[in-house]
Design a protein around this motif. Structure first.
Motif, PDB file in Angstrom:
ATOM      1  N   ALA A  12       0.835  -1.203   0.000  1.00 54.15           N
ATOM      2  CA  ALA A  12       0.000   0.000   0.000  1.00 54.15           C
ATOM      3  C   ALA A  12       0.871   1.255   0.000  1.00 54.15           C
ATOM      4  CB  ALA A  12      -0.919   0.008   1.213  1.00 54.15           C
ATOM      5  N   LYS A  14       0.335   4.937   1.264  1.00 59.51           N
ATOM      6  CA  LYS A  14      -0.611   5.690   2.089  1.00 59.51           C
ATOM      7  C   LYS A  14      -0.188   7.149   2.146  1.00 59.51           C
ATOM      8  CE  LYS A  14      -0.760   5.941   6.609  1.00 59.51           C
ATOM      9  NZ  LYS A  14      -0.903   5.798   8.029  1.00 59.51           N
ATOM     10  N   TYR A  45       0.035  -2.385  -5.874  1.00 56.54           N
ATOM     11  CA  TYR A  45      -0.178  -1.610  -4.647  1.00 56.54           C
ATOM     12  C   TYR A  45      -1.544  -0.934  -4.632  1.00 56.54           C
ATOM     13  CZ  TYR A  45       4.593  -2.014  -2.948  1.00 56.54           C
ATOM     14  OH  TYR A  45       5.764  -2.498  -2.444  1.00 56.54           O
ATOM     15  N   TYR A 115      -7.155  -1.137   5.112  1.00 54.48           N
ATOM     16  CA  TYR A 115      -6.204  -2.253   5.227  1.00 54.48           C
ATOM     17  C   TYR A 115      -6.919  -3.600   5.331  1.00 54.48           C
ATOM     18  CZ  TYR A 115      -1.897   0.460   5.533  1.00 54.48           C
ATOM     19  OH  TYR A 115      -0.812   1.274   5.247  1.00 54.48           O
ATOM     20  N   LEU A 118      -7.854  -4.903   1.896  1.00 52.09           N
ATOM     21  CA  LEU A 118      -6.785  -5.192   0.923  1.00 52.09           C
ATOM     22  C   LEU A 118      -6.780  -6.628   0.503  1.00 52.09           C
ATOM     23  CD1 LEU A 118      -3.769  -3.052   2.134  1.00 52.09           C
ATOM     24  CD2 LEU A 118      -5.269  -2.665   0.198  1.00 52.09           C
TER      25      LEU A 118
END
Length: 118
Positions: A12, A14, A45, A115, A118
């Motif tokens: 990820a 962020k 990602y 999250y 994901l």
């Protein structure tokens, strides 16, 4: 203020944005996002935008906000999440300059929720 982080383990990118960014900060943010995303494969990602504490932007920064919104959607991220903004005025600005881009994000109530998805 802004902060861009890469979580390689969770795949990820962020970005945390808070307060009222001026034009220089918005330009620097876009440059940093470009730099960070050039070092990872965005197709692997997720993008997580946490701007819930973002305030309305200075008017002279709005053209760069449009460029940022286009960057978010033109970069082929695996998924895109956005934490809902607390400021109705800031959300109105984002919708005005990037309505079609906003529609490509999954809206979440927290970073943790992103999250989990994901």
């Amino acid at each position: 203020m802004y902060k861009v982080e890469v979580d390689s383990a969770k795949k990820a990118v962020k970005a945390t944005i808070s307060g009222m960014l001026n034009m220089d900060e918005v330009k620097n943010y876009l440059a940093e996002m470009n730099s960070v995303c050039s070092k990872v494969n965005p197709r692997e990602y997720a993008l997580i935008i946490d701007a819930r504490e973002q305030k309305a932007m200075a008017q002279d920064a709005m053209p760069f906000v449009e460029k940022i919104m286009k960057f978010y959607t033109e970069t082929p991220f695996k998924r895109r999440f956005s934490v809902m903004l607390e400021s109705a005025i800031a959300m109105s600005q984002v919708n005005r300059v990037g309505k079609s881009e906003v529609d490509l994000f999954e809206m979440v109530s927290s970073v943790e929720e992103a999250y989990v998805k994901l």
